[in-house]
Design a protein around this motif. Structure first.
Motif, PDB file in Angstrom:
ATOM      1  N   VAL A   1     -50.532  12.796-165.044  1.00  0.00           N
ATOM      2  CA  VAL A   1     -51.221  11.588-165.506  1.00  0.00           C
ATOM      3  C   VAL A   1     -51.310  10.576-164.367  1.00  0.00           C
ATOM      4  O   VAL A   1     -52.365   9.996-164.110  1.00  0.00           O
ATOM      5  CB  VAL A   1     -50.492  10.973-166.729  1.00  0.00           C
ATOM      6  CG1 VAL A   1     -51.049   9.606-167.078  1.00  0.00           C
ATOM      7  CG2 VAL A   1     -50.580  11.905-167.929  1.00  0.00           C
ATOM      8  N   ILE A   2     -50.209  10.378-163.663  1.00  0.00           N
ATOM      9  CA  ILE A   2     -50.188   9.430-162.550  1.00  0.00           C
ATOM     10  C   ILE A   2     -51.122   9.885-161.436  1.00  0.00           C
ATOM     11  O   ILE A   2     -51.857   9.082-160.867  1.00  0.00           O
ATOM     12  CB  ILE A   2     -48.746   9.224-162.038  1.00  0.00           C
ATOM     13  CG1 ILE A   2     -47.925   8.493-163.105  1.00  0.00           C
ATOM     14  CG2 ILE A   2     -48.733   8.468-160.711  1.00  0.00           C
ATOM     15  CD1 ILE A   2     -46.441   8.443-162.816  1.00  0.00           C
ATOM     16  N   ASN A   3     -51.122  11.176-161.124  1.00  0.00           N
ATOM     17  CA  ASN A   3     -52.019  11.697-160.082  1.00  0.00           C
ATOM     18  C   ASN A   3     -53.474  11.468-160.442  1.00  0.00           C
ATOM     19  O   ASN A   3     -54.280  11.070-159.599  1.00  0.00           O
ATOM     20  CB  ASN A   3     -51.770  13.184-159.842  1.00  0.00           C
ATOM     21  CG  ASN A   3     -50.473  13.443-159.121  1.00  0.00           C
ATOM     22  OD1 ASN A   3     -49.915  12.566-158.481  1.00  0.00           O
ATOM     23  ND2 ASN A   3     -49.964  14.657-159.237  1.00  0.00           N
ATOM     24  N   GLU A   4     -53.836  11.727-161.678  1.00  0.00           N
ATOM     25  CA  GLU A   4     -55.226  11.546-162.128  1.00  0.00           C
ATOM     26  C   GLU A   4     -55.615  10.073-162.079  1.00  0.00           C
ATOM     27  O   GLU A   4     -56.689   9.716-161.588  1.00  0.00           O
ATOM     28  CB  GLU A   4     -55.378  12.094-163.556  1.00  0.00           C
ATOM     29  CG  GLU A   4     -56.795  12.270-163.991  1.00  0.00           C
ATOM     30  CD  GLU A   4     -57.474  13.482-163.380  1.00  0.00           C
ATOM     31  OE1 GLU A   4     -58.711  13.537-163.444  1.00  0.00           O
ATOM     32  OE2 GLU A   4     -56.798  14.373-162.852  1.00  0.00           O
ATOM     33  N   LEU A   5     -54.758   9.215-162.584  1.00  0.00           N
ATOM     34  CA  LEU A   5     -55.020   7.780-162.561  1.00  0.00           C
ATOM     35  C   LEU A   5     -55.160   7.284-161.128  1.00  0.00           C
ATOM     36  O   LEU A   5     -56.090   6.545-160.798  1.00  0.00           O
ATOM     37  CB  LEU A   5     -53.890   7.031-163.274  1.00  0.00           C
ATOM     38  CG  LEU A   5     -53.935   5.508-163.220  1.00  0.00           C
ATOM     39  CD1 LEU A   5     -55.196   4.977-163.896  1.00  0.00           C
ATOM     40  CD2 LEU A   5     -52.693   4.923-163.879  1.00  0.00           C
ATOM     41  N   THR A   6     -54.262   7.701-160.268  1.00  0.00           N
ATOM     42  CA  THR A   6     -54.288   7.280-158.871  1.00  0.00           C
ATOM     43  C   THR A   6     -55.574   7.732-158.188  1.00  0.00           C
ATOM     44  O   THR A   6     -56.168   6.979-157.417  1.00  0.00           O
ATOM     45  CB  THR A   6     -53.061   7.821-158.121  1.00  0.00           C
ATOM     46  OG1 THR A   6     -51.879   7.374-158.781  1.00  0.00           O
ATOM     47  CG2 THR A   6     -53.030   7.342-156.683  1.00  0.00           C
ATOM     48  N   PHE A   7     -56.028   8.951-158.489  1.00  0.00           N
ATOM     49  CA  PHE A   7     -57.266   9.458-157.888  1.00  0.00           C
ATOM     50  C   PHE A   7     -58.426   8.510-158.180  1.00  0.00           C
ATOM     51  O   PHE A   7     -59.172   8.123-157.285  1.00  0.00           O
ATOM     52  CB  PHE A   7     -57.585  10.859-158.411  1.00  0.00           C
ATOM     53  CG  PHE A   7     -58.950  11.338-158.002  1.00  0.00           C
ATOM     54  CD1 PHE A   7     -59.165  11.838-156.735  1.00  0.00           C
ATOM     55  CD2 PHE A   7     -60.012  11.257-158.874  1.00  0.00           C
ATOM     56  CE1 PHE A   7     -60.428  12.260-156.342  1.00  0.00           C
ATOM     57  CE2 PHE A   7     -61.277  11.678-158.495  1.00  0.00           C
ATOM     58  CZ  PHE A   7     -61.481  12.175-157.225  1.00  0.00           C
ATOM     59  N   TYR A   8     -58.579   8.121-159.436  1.00  0.00           N
ATOM     60  CA  TYR A   8     -59.700   7.255-159.806  1.00  0.00           C
ATOM     61  C   TYR A   8     -59.553   5.850-159.234  1.00  0.00           C
ATOM     62  O   TYR A   8     -60.544   5.236-158.823  1.00  0.00           O
ATOM     63  CB  TYR A   8     -59.874   7.230-161.322  1.00  0.00           C
ATOM     64  CG  TYR A   8     -60.419   8.543-161.837  1.00  0.00           C
ATOM     65  CD1 TYR A   8     -61.706   8.957-161.507  1.00  0.00           C
ATOM     66  CD2 TYR A   8     -59.635   9.383-162.604  1.00  0.00           C
ATOM     67  CE1 TYR A   8     -62.197  10.174-161.945  1.00  0.00           C
ATOM     68  CE2 TYR A   8     -60.128  10.602-163.049  1.00  0.00           C
ATOM     69  CZ  TYR A   8     -61.408  10.993-162.714  1.00  0.00           C
ATOM     70  OH  TYR A   8     -61.897  12.193-163.149  1.00  0.00           O
ATOM     71  N   LEU A   9     -58.339   5.341-159.185  1.00  0.00           N
ATOM     72  CA  LEU A   9     -58.130   4.021-158.597  1.00  0.00           C
ATOM     73  C   LEU A   9     -58.402   4.043-157.095  1.00  0.00           C
ATOM     74  O   LEU A   9     -58.984   3.101-156.548  1.00  0.00           O
ATOM     75  CB  LEU A   9     -56.716   3.533-158.882  1.00  0.00           C
ATOM     76  CG  LEU A   9     -56.422   3.196-160.344  1.00  0.00           C
ATOM     77  CD1 LEU A   9     -54.945   2.900-160.530  1.00  0.00           C
ATOM     78  CD2 LEU A   9     -57.275   2.043-160.827  1.00  0.00           C
ATOM     79  N   GLU A  10     -58.000   5.113-156.408  1.00  0.00           N
ATOM     80  CA  GLU A  10     -58.280   5.234-154.973  1.00  0.00           C
ATOM     81  C   GLU A  10     -59.776   5.377-154.730  1.00  0.00           C
ATOM     82  O   GLU A  10     -60.308   4.804-153.776  1.00  0.00           O
ATOM     83  CB  GLU A  10     -57.530   6.419-154.378  1.00  0.00           C
ATOM     84  CG  GLU A  10     -56.058   6.172-154.239  1.00  0.00           C
ATOM     85  CD  GLU A  10     -55.286   7.394-153.776  1.00  0.00           C
ATOM     86  OE1 GLU A  10     -55.852   8.503-153.750  1.00  0.00           O
ATOM     87  OE2 GLU A  10     -54.104   7.226-153.446  1.00  0.00           O
ATOM     88  N   LEU A  11     -60.451   6.124-155.579  1.00  0.00           N
ATOM     89  CA  LEU A  11     -61.897   6.270-155.443  1.00  0.00           C
ATOM     90  C   LEU A  11     -62.580   4.923-155.631  1.00  0.00           C
ATOM     91  O   LEU A  11     -63.469   4.551-154.859  1.00  0.00           O
ATOM     92  CB  LEU A  11     -62.419   7.286-156.470  1.00  0.00           C
ATOM     93  CG  LEU A  11     -63.934   7.507-156.485  1.00  0.00           C
ATOM     94  CD1 LEU A  11     -64.426   7.993-155.134  1.00  0.00           C
ATOM     95  CD2 LEU A  11     -64.299   8.492-157.583  1.00  0.00           C
ATOM     96  N   ALA A  12     -62.164   4.162-156.629  1.00  0.00           N
ATOM     97  CA  ALA A  12     -62.739   2.834-156.865  1.00  0.00           C
ATOM     98  C   ALA A  12     -62.500   1.923-155.666  1.00  0.00           C
ATOM     99  O   ALA A  12     -63.406   1.196-155.228  1.00  0.00           O
ATOM    100  CB  ALA A  12     -62.154   2.222-158.133  1.00  0.00           C
TER     101      ALA A  12
END
Length: 112
Positions: free
Chosen positions: A89-100
């Motif tokens: 969950v943290i990895n997925e959330l982090t991916f989208y936040l880094e992309l943003a």
């Protein structure tokens, strides 16, 4: 918690992308023997190589290096389902936040 190295992350990203080392050599210009040494941990990847690999593998530099300003600031209040783990969950959330954050840095506006 398992310690994951940059070499492990690079290998897993390549495998997840379904790309062989030979194909990655063609896309990045990094010799296959060098890729093998990087993935095995026998040789550290240089930053220009990490940048090339991130483009070719469709991931961020932070995903390959494990170093992320965004990840360090993420606090996650969620419950992982039966099929996942909190780390996932943290990895997925982090991916989208880094992309943003990346898109914002590049001046690409958010969709309306």
């Amino acid at each position: 918690m398992t310690v994951t190295t940059t070499s492990d992350r690079i290998r897993r990203a390549r495998e997840a992308a379904g790309i062989s080392q030979r194909a990655l050599e063609e896309q990045t210009g990094i010799n296959q023997a060098t890729l093998s040494r990087i993935e095995s941990g026998a040789r550290p990847a240089k930053m220009n190589e990490i940048l090339s690999l991130s483009w070719a593998l469709g991931c961020t530099v932070a995903e390959l290096t494990g170093r992320s300003n965004v990840r360090e600031r993420v606090e996650c209040a969620a419950r992982a389902g039966d099929a996942g783990s909190m780390e996932g969950v943290i990895n997925e959330l982090t991916f989208y936040l880094e992309l943003a954050a990346y898109l914002e840095d590049q001046g690409i506006p958010r969709p309306a």
